[in-house]
Scaffold this motif. Sequence first.
Motif, PDB file in Angstrom:
ATOM      1  N   PHE A 203       7.320 -31.959 -30.888  1.00 50.32           N
ATOM      2  CA  PHE A 203       7.255 -30.495 -30.850  1.00 50.32           C
ATOM      3  C   PHE A 203       8.490 -29.918 -30.155  1.00 50.32           C
ATOM      4  O   PHE A 203       9.151 -29.018 -30.668  1.00 50.32           O
ATOM      5  CB  PHE A 203       5.977 -30.057 -30.121  1.00 50.32           C
ATOM      6  CG  PHE A 203       5.877 -28.576 -29.901  1.00 50.32           C
ATOM      7  CD1 PHE A 203       5.535 -27.724 -30.941  1.00 50.32           C
ATOM      8  CD2 PHE A 203       6.134 -28.022 -28.652  1.00 50.32           C
ATOM      9  CE1 PHE A 203       5.452 -26.349 -30.749  1.00 50.32           C
ATOM     10  CE2 PHE A 203       6.053 -26.651 -28.441  1.00 50.32           C
ATOM     11  CZ  PHE A 203       5.709 -25.809 -29.495  1.00 50.32           C
ATOM     12  N   LEU A 204       8.822 -30.473 -28.971  1.00 52.62           N
ATOM     13  CA  LEU A 204       9.974 -30.015 -28.202  1.00 52.62           C
ATOM     14  C   LEU A 204      11.277 -30.320 -28.935  1.00 52.62           C
ATOM     15  O   LEU A 204      12.202 -29.505 -28.957  1.00 52.62           O
ATOM     16  CB  LEU A 204       9.961 -30.690 -26.824  1.00 52.62           C
ATOM     17  CG  LEU A 204      10.920 -30.178 -25.753  1.00 52.62           C
ATOM     18  CD1 LEU A 204      10.666 -28.703 -25.465  1.00 52.62           C
ATOM     19  CD2 LEU A 204      10.774 -30.998 -24.473  1.00 52.62           C
TER      20      LEU A 204
ATOM     21  N   VAL B 190      11.430 -39.333 -24.184  1.00 50.43           N
ATOM     22  CA  VAL B 190      12.799 -39.470 -24.689  1.00 50.43           C
ATOM     23  C   VAL B 190      12.802 -40.169 -26.049  1.00 50.43           C
ATOM     24  O   VAL B 190      13.539 -39.778 -26.966  1.00 50.43           O
ATOM     25  CB  VAL B 190      13.679 -40.240 -23.674  1.00 50.43           C
ATOM     26  CG1 VAL B 190      15.016 -40.630 -24.291  1.00 50.43           C
ATOM     27  CG2 VAL B 190      13.899 -39.396 -22.423  1.00 50.43           C
ATOM     28  N   TYR B 191      11.959 -41.183 -26.188  1.00 50.68           N
ATOM     29  CA  TYR B 191      11.834 -41.896 -27.471  1.00 50.68           C
ATOM     30  C   TYR B 191      11.499 -40.912 -28.591  1.00 50.68           C
ATOM     31  O   TYR B 191      12.122 -40.922 -29.661  1.00 50.68           O
ATOM     32  CB  TYR B 191      10.767 -42.977 -27.341  1.00 50.68           C
ATOM     33  CG  TYR B 191      10.215 -43.490 -28.648  1.00 50.68           C
ATOM     34  CD1 TYR B 191      11.009 -44.199 -29.546  1.00 50.68           C
ATOM     35  CD2 TYR B 191       8.880 -43.292 -28.987  1.00 50.68           C
ATOM     36  CE1 TYR B 191      10.502 -44.675 -30.739  1.00 50.68           C
ATOM     37  CE2 TYR B 191       8.358 -43.766 -30.168  1.00 50.68           C
ATOM     38  CZ  TYR B 191       9.169 -44.454 -31.050  1.00 50.68           C
ATOM     39  OH  TYR B 191       8.652 -44.923 -32.234  1.00 50.68           O
ATOM     40  N   TYR B 192      10.507 -40.044 -28.374  1.00 50.06           N
ATOM     41  CA  TYR B 192      10.086 -39.097 -29.410  1.00 50.06           C
ATOM     42  C   TYR B 192      11.086 -37.959 -29.596  1.00 50.06           C
ATOM     43  O   TYR B 192      11.264 -37.455 -30.715  1.00 50.06           O
ATOM     44  CB  TYR B 192       8.693 -38.542 -29.091  1.00 50.06           C
ATOM     45  CG  TYR B 192       7.586 -39.525 -29.418  1.00 50.06           C
ATOM     46  CD1 TYR B 192       7.279 -39.829 -30.741  1.00 50.06           C
ATOM     47  CD2 TYR B 192       6.870 -40.166 -28.411  1.00 50.06           C
ATOM     48  CE1 TYR B 192       6.284 -40.744 -31.053  1.00 50.06           C
ATOM     49  CE2 TYR B 192       5.872 -41.080 -28.715  1.00 50.06           C
ATOM     50  CZ  TYR B 192       5.579 -41.367 -30.035  1.00 50.06           C
ATOM     51  OH  TYR B 192       4.606 -42.270 -30.349  1.00 50.06           O
TER      52      TYR B 192
ATOM     53  N   LEU C 276       0.387 -37.962 -24.758  1.00 52.38           N
ATOM     54  CA  LEU C 276       0.946 -36.646 -24.433  1.00 52.38           C
ATOM     55  C   LEU C 276       2.426 -36.577 -24.814  1.00 52.38           C
ATOM     56  O   LEU C 276       2.900 -35.563 -25.328  1.00 52.38           O
ATOM     57  CB  LEU C 276       0.766 -36.337 -22.950  1.00 52.38           C
ATOM     58  CG  LEU C 276      -0.675 -36.055 -22.502  1.00 52.38           C
ATOM     59  CD1 LEU C 276      -0.746 -35.895 -20.985  1.00 52.38           C
ATOM     60  CD2 LEU C 276      -1.223 -34.813 -23.186  1.00 52.38           C
ATOM     61  N   ALA C 277       3.154 -37.683 -24.571  1.00 52.27           N
ATOM     62  CA  ALA C 277       4.567 -37.733 -24.963  1.00 52.27           C
ATOM     63  C   ALA C 277       4.711 -37.642 -26.479  1.00 52.27           C
ATOM     64  O   ALA C 277       5.634 -36.992 -26.991  1.00 52.27           O
ATOM     65  CB  ALA C 277       5.210 -39.025 -24.450  1.00 52.27           C
ATOM     66  N   ALA C 278       3.774 -38.270 -27.209  1.00 54.27           N
ATOM     67  CA  ALA C 278       3.796 -38.253 -28.672  1.00 54.27           C
ATOM     68  C   ALA C 278       3.525 -36.864 -29.225  1.00 54.27           C
ATOM     69  O   ALA C 278       3.949 -36.527 -30.340  1.00 54.27           O
ATOM     70  CB  ALA C 278       2.768 -39.242 -29.221  1.00 54.27           C
TER      71      ALA C 278
END
Length: 391
Positions: free
Chosen positions: A153-154, A25-27, A146-148
């Motif tokens: 990208f998403l 969510v942060y990214y 992985l979140a980064a």
Amino acid sequence: MEGKEKLFNKGFISITLVNFLVFLVYYLLMVIIAVVAQENLGATLSQAGLASGIYVIGTLLARLYVGKKLEVLGRRQTLRVGIVLYFITTLMYLYMPSLMVLYIVRLLNGFFYGTVSTATNAIVTEYIPLSRRGEGINYYGLSTSLAAAIGPFLGMLLLQATSIDFIVMMSSVILAFTVAGCLMLKVNNLDLTKDQRALADSWKINTFIDSKVVFIATIAFVMGLAYSSVLSFLASYVETIDLVSVSSFFFVVYALVITVTRPMAGRIFDRYGENSVMYPSYLFLAIGLFVLSITTSAWELLFSGALIGLGYGTFMSNGQAVALHLEKDVSRVGVALSTYFVGLDLGIGVGPYVLGALRNFVDFKQMYLIAAVLPIICGILYKLFYKGAKD
């Protein structure tokens, strides 16, 4: 005994998943903030930059205060209250009538993001066997990496195909599930002695900053400074060397390398000690930034991404493991980890301003060459001053 040494227990998997969703969510939100500020609120580029930077201020305040008060407030209560308020302040992005409101929401959202991540960083240590600490921290850190990779990208994909409100609502739904998970997750609070409570209630500097971790936090600051050159200026740099078409794969390669190597780095850390992974991390980041500075082709750009992943990606998690290794008092784990991440966050936050000022005097290639010197300096300082933990 075998059961006690099990790493992938229910608690470890649950808190690692919570960490992944919080960072995702942060990214996701990081990608859209500049667009919100400029397109919806008519902000200048510098005002949009402040909207991003003020988030870091909120995060740092949370790391300092919550890291100090974590065990007094209780790990369980801090996680639950933090995630609920992170959810609420994320919903607030749906109402942005002015820049001032955006700044306030960003500051609060950053504070509660910092609150949750400080809590999860401490809670995960409860589920990692001591003999597998390096490996466990690296697997846990994988959720952040992985979140980064997935988040930006998403976020960019959704921004082109949907709307800002849709991304905010999607982020809020993700956090709603995370809130439910945190409320069900079993988290134990520490039983503090009277002296430990008195220390946490004190306003002396050593109650906010763990002196045992200051050195590795300083190294983290310089490493973050070096890596910020990639985060902040890669998009502009690839335009000057005509590699825009392949630049999106840079962070994909970076994430893949981290995914493959982090568990291995953790096992090396546990078996051979911190120096066996820390020195290579300085070397790989330096070489990666050097390759980036002389890049003229697609394969060189992607190769530099792999090397930077080996360098900075390895350092990030193993630096955290070093911080835990240095602090033996379990009641000070929150302070130790917040001290380490304050250094790391400051490096990432200050870097764009410092290197941006440097950019006025040198070109991009020279800037990356200078950035490549920073990890070498870290290696020298580490060799000269790091004494390790006393077992």
